[in-house]
Design a protein around this motif. Structure first.
Motif, PDB file in Angstrom:
ATOM      1  N   UNK A 331       0.930  -1.323   0.013  1.00 25.28           N
ATOM      2  CA  UNK A 331      -0.016  -0.044  -0.144  1.00 25.28           C
ATOM      3  C   UNK A 331       0.871   1.271   0.004  1.00 25.28           C
ATOM      4  N   UNK A 332       1.976   1.164   0.888  1.00 28.41           N
ATOM      5  CA  UNK A 332       2.760   2.446   0.816  1.00 28.41           C
ATOM      6  C   UNK A 332       3.568   2.499  -0.500  1.00 28.41           C
ATOM      7  N   UNK A 333       4.027   1.526  -1.006  1.00 27.93           N
ATOM      8  CA  UNK A 333       4.378   1.462  -2.334  1.00 27.93           C
ATOM      9  C   UNK A 333       3.622   1.995  -3.375  1.00 27.93           C
ATOM     10  N   UNK A 334       2.332   1.804  -3.565  1.00 26.80           N
ATOM     11  CA  UNK A 334       1.494   2.243  -4.334  1.00 26.80           C
ATOM     12  C   UNK A 334       1.301   3.817  -4.230  1.00 26.80           C
ATOM     13  N   UNK A 335       1.005   4.218  -2.989  1.00 30.53           N
ATOM     14  CA  UNK A 335       0.869   5.498  -2.627  1.00 30.53           C
ATOM     15  C   UNK A 335       1.995   6.614  -3.077  1.00 30.53           C
ATOM     16  N   UNK A 336       3.374   5.861  -3.026  1.00 32.12           N
ATOM     17  CA  UNK A 336       4.471   6.729  -3.575  1.00 32.12           C
ATOM     18  C   UNK A 336       4.708   6.422  -5.082  1.00 32.12           C
ATOM     19  N   UNK A 337       4.584   5.501  -5.779  1.00 32.49           N
ATOM     20  CA  UNK A 337       4.403   5.438  -7.131  1.00 32.49           C
ATOM     21  C   UNK A 337       3.322   6.044  -7.852  1.00 32.49           C
ATOM     22  N   UNK A 338       2.168   6.026  -7.088  1.00 32.21           N
ATOM     23  CA  UNK A 338       1.153   6.650  -7.751  1.00 32.21           C
ATOM     24  C   UNK A 338       1.275   8.170  -7.935  1.00 32.21           C
ATOM     25  N   UNK A 358      -5.949  14.980 -15.550  1.00 34.20           N
ATOM     26  CA  UNK A 358      -5.171  13.575 -15.092  1.00 34.20           C
ATOM     27  C   UNK A 358      -5.540  13.349 -13.330  1.00 34.20           C
ATOM     28  N   UNK A 359      -6.027  12.186 -13.137  1.00 35.94           N
ATOM     29  CA  UNK A 359      -6.536  11.853 -11.764  1.00 35.94           C
ATOM     30  C   UNK A 359      -5.977  10.747 -11.520  1.00 35.94           C
ATOM     31  N   UNK A 360      -5.842  10.402 -10.004  1.00 42.95           N
ATOM     32  CA  UNK A 360      -5.565   9.206  -9.665  1.00 42.95           C
ATOM     33  C   UNK A 360      -5.519   9.042  -8.233  1.00 42.95           C
ATOM     34  N   UNK A 361      -5.601   7.901  -7.572  1.00 39.08           N
ATOM     35  CA  UNK A 361      -5.585   7.745  -6.105  1.00 39.08           C
ATOM     36  C   UNK A 361      -4.499   6.219  -5.955  1.00 39.08           C
ATOM     37  N   UNK A 362      -3.389   6.374  -5.581  1.00 43.66           N
ATOM     38  CA  UNK A 362      -2.520   5.429  -5.621  1.00 43.66           C
ATOM     39  C   UNK A 362      -2.255   4.856  -7.114  1.00 43.66           C
ATOM     40  N   UNK A 363      -2.335   3.867  -7.403  1.00 45.13           N
ATOM     41  CA  UNK A 363      -1.895   3.244  -8.901  1.00 45.13           C
ATOM     42  C   UNK A 363      -3.259   2.931  -9.274  1.00 45.13           C
ATOM     43  N   UNK A 364      -4.339   3.720  -9.040  1.00 45.66           N
ATOM     44  CA  UNK A 364      -5.439   3.580 -10.019  1.00 45.66           C
ATOM     45  C   UNK A 364      -5.562   4.965 -10.601  1.00 45.66           C
ATOM     46  N   UNK A 365      -5.238   5.123 -11.739  1.00 41.28           N
ATOM     47  CA  UNK A 365      -5.201   6.564 -12.271  1.00 41.28           C
ATOM     48  C   UNK A 365      -5.934   6.337 -13.857  1.00 41.28           C
ATOM     49  N   UNK A 366      -6.226   7.674 -14.249  1.00 41.81           N
ATOM     50  CA  UNK A 366      -6.791   7.857 -15.444  1.00 41.81           C
ATOM     51  C   UNK A 366      -6.457   9.252 -16.284  1.00 41.81           C
ATOM     52  N   UNK A 367      -6.191   9.165 -17.349  1.00 43.10           N
ATOM     53  CA  UNK A 367      -5.934  10.336 -18.265  1.00 43.10           C
ATOM     54  C   UNK A 367      -7.440  10.642 -19.211  1.00 43.10           C
ATOM     55  N   UNK A 368      -8.068  11.731 -18.995  1.00 38.40           N
ATOM     56  CA  UNK A 368      -9.256  11.849 -19.684  1.00 38.40           C
ATOM     57  C   UNK A 368      -9.093  12.868 -20.893  1.00 38.40           C
ATOM     58  N   UNK A 369      -9.444  12.392 -22.139  1.00 40.62           N
ATOM     59  CA  UNK A 369      -9.456  13.255 -23.059  1.00 40.62           C
ATOM     60  C   UNK A 369     -10.573  13.976 -23.710  1.00 40.62           C
ATOM     61  N   UNK A 409      -3.490   0.941 -14.486  1.00 39.56           N
ATOM     62  CA  UNK A 409      -3.420   0.136 -13.208  1.00 39.56           C
ATOM     63  C   UNK A 409      -2.162  -0.856 -13.401  1.00 39.56           C
ATOM     64  N   UNK A 410      -1.058  -0.135 -13.053  1.00 37.02           N
ATOM     65  CA  UNK A 410       0.186  -1.388 -13.220  1.00 37.02           C
ATOM     66  C   UNK A 410       0.402  -2.234 -11.745  1.00 37.02           C
ATOM     67  N   UNK A 411       1.021  -3.060 -11.854  1.00 39.81           N
ATOM     68  CA  UNK A 411       1.221  -3.904 -10.507  1.00 39.81           C
ATOM     69  C   UNK A 411       1.761  -3.061  -9.590  1.00 39.81           C
ATOM     70  N   UNK A 412       1.415  -3.381  -8.333  1.00 40.13           N
ATOM     71  CA  UNK A 412       1.907  -2.416  -7.096  1.00 40.13           C
ATOM     72  C   UNK A 412       3.481  -2.622  -7.108  1.00 40.13           C
ATOM     73  N   UNK A 413       4.037  -3.451  -7.680  1.00 39.19           N
ATOM     74  CA  UNK A 413       5.524  -3.616  -7.477  1.00 39.19           C
ATOM     75  C   UNK A 413       6.151  -2.958  -8.791  1.00 39.19           C
TER      76      UNK A 413
END
Length: 435
Positions: A331-338, A358-369, A409-413
């Motif tokens: 979870x901490x890794x996801x917050x940092x990478x996100x 561009x929006x995201x919470x951790x590694x759940x992100x999206x770019x809206x066009x 949605x990349x792997x958390x690693x």
């Protein structure tokens, strides 16, 4: 650059189209078969190695070919026991249920395992409608909860609903999207107040006295990683408690650390009555379920089972996955990478006229066009960016209510360097995409 579809893929595509339903889409003009993977990369049948930023729709949570998980699964396979059934005691089922119960934050929790998020949502609806003796459910606009009859009924995105036939009575409250419906100029506090009053009116005028449940996603994933506004979910739950209405939190996409916390609901001052999970917990093996308050989870008046839910093989993978999450503090890794991902994309795409947000919470992100200078969805732009990213050996998803969002949605690693590589590719793809 990718070599795109080889002859073997063309032949496989023809076979696919002959025996698979037309409503099951494939990505890319020339669809891809993935044949191997390691960490955050996969290799296609075209021989190209791709950086994988979709994780099998958030399912390969900690990546591909993780030795600790592979060895655990292989060890279970060597026992010869892949399946027994819930009519027998399953030690690992009890062990995983104990861990999830402890992680859930719910008082006196009970756990039930299924094979998918759709089945878990369906079970949550079954239990709460039984518990409240009502078939009325409240959900959120722009939501997505699965492909089954009941799960589609509560889905708030008509692109997924089809004809809208339903076994439930459903009313939809406002989600996190405020740009439509005359609320774009409201600040967070005023928006939450308006949404809460709208929910009160909904309960007072448009629903029966007994409502079975309200089902929400803390971040609306299919809508394009749209988070609920701070304070919105807590305010909703306060209203629900006035009426003894259970809150179902759908953590199928947001659970297990993806948002930067173990559960997406932990960004909000709430405790769910029922929590639905799936996807990443099995790291690719079929695993879903729900955990909820005992009185709700005990409300069925008849026996019920899930033949394959909580089978020994999936349980083994899930236990090993949780061990890996905990030992690597994902979870901490996801917050940092996100933060690197979202802030980097916001910076690099700040001057791009086709990028709305561009929006995201951790590694759940999206770019809206959207079309320059307007909120008109630029579906062709999102699709073109996805195709161009593949040409540049990066795999991303496409979503959003109008299909105009690139989903990440990349792997958390995923490593910091891989995140920065993806930022460069997406930036270049946005600048060069066909429109």
């Amino acid at each position: 650059m990718s070599g795109h579809t080889h002859a073997r893929d063309e032949e496989l595509l023809k076979r696919h189209r002959k025996v698979m339903p037309p409503w099951m889409p494939l990505y890319y003009d020339q669809p891809l078969e993935i044949v191997s993977g390691s960490g955050s990369t996969v290799t296609g049948s075209d021989g190209v190695s791709y950086l994988e930023f979709y994780s099998g729709i958030a399912t390969n949570l900690v990546g591909y070919g993780i030795p600790e998980i592979q060895e655990a699964v292989q060890s279970q396979l060597r026992t010869g026991v892949v399946h027994t059934s819930t009519f027998y005691l399953i030690r690992k089922q009890v062990e995983l249920a104990e861990r999830i119960a402890g992680l859930s934050g719910i008082d006196d929790p009970v756990v039930f395992f299924t094979c998918s998020g759709t089945e878990a949502v369906e079970t949550a609806l079954l239990l709460t409608t039984q518990y409240r003796a009502s078939n009325q459910v409240i959900a959120l606009r722009y939501s997505y909860h699965g492909r089954s009859f009941g799960a589609l009924a509560v889905t708030g995105d008509r692109n997924w609903q089809g004809r809208g036939l339903s076994p439930l009575r459903v009313a939809h409250a406002r989600g996190g999207e405020r740009r439509h419906g005359g609320m774009a100029d409201l600040n967070d506090t005023d928006y939450v107040h308006a949404c809460t009053e709208d929910l009160r009116e909904l309960l007072a005028t448009s629903t029966p006295e007994a409502t079975a449940a309200m089902v929400v996603e803390p971040v609306q994933g299919i809508a394009g990683a749209v988070p609920l506004v701070p304070g919105q979910l807590a305010s909703y739950q306060a209203v629900l408690r006035e009426h003894d209405i259970p809150l179902i939190v759908d953590e199928v996409q947001t659970g297990w650390g993806r948002t930067g916390r173990y559960w997406g609901y932990q960004w909000h001052d709430v405790t769910p009555d029922v929590l639905v999970f799936a996807k990443g917990v099995g790291n690719g093996l079929t695993m879903g379920g729900l955990v909820g308050r005992r009185e709700i989870m005990s409300s069925l008046s008849h026996p019920s089972i899930s033949s394959f839910g909580g089978n020994p093989l999936s349980l083994t993978s899930a236990l090993a996955t949780l061990d890996y999450i905990d030992s690597h503090d994902l979870p901490a890794r996801s917050a940092h990478a996100g933060r690197i991902l979202v802030e980097g994309l916001q910076r690099c795409l700040a001057d791009e006229p086709w990028v709305c947000q561009v929006r995201g919470t951790g590694l759940l992100a999206a770019i809206e066009y959207t079309r320059p200078g307007a909120l008109e969805p630029a579906v062709d732009m999102a699709t073109s960016v996805q195709e161009t990213c593949r040409d540049m050996e990066l795999l991303v998803g496409v979503g959003g209510t109008s299909g105009n969002c690139v989903r990440l949605l990349p792997p958390l690693t995923v490593s910091d360097d891989q995140v920065r590589q993806a930022i460069r590719v997406i930036t270049d793809a946005t600048r060069t995409a066909r429109t």
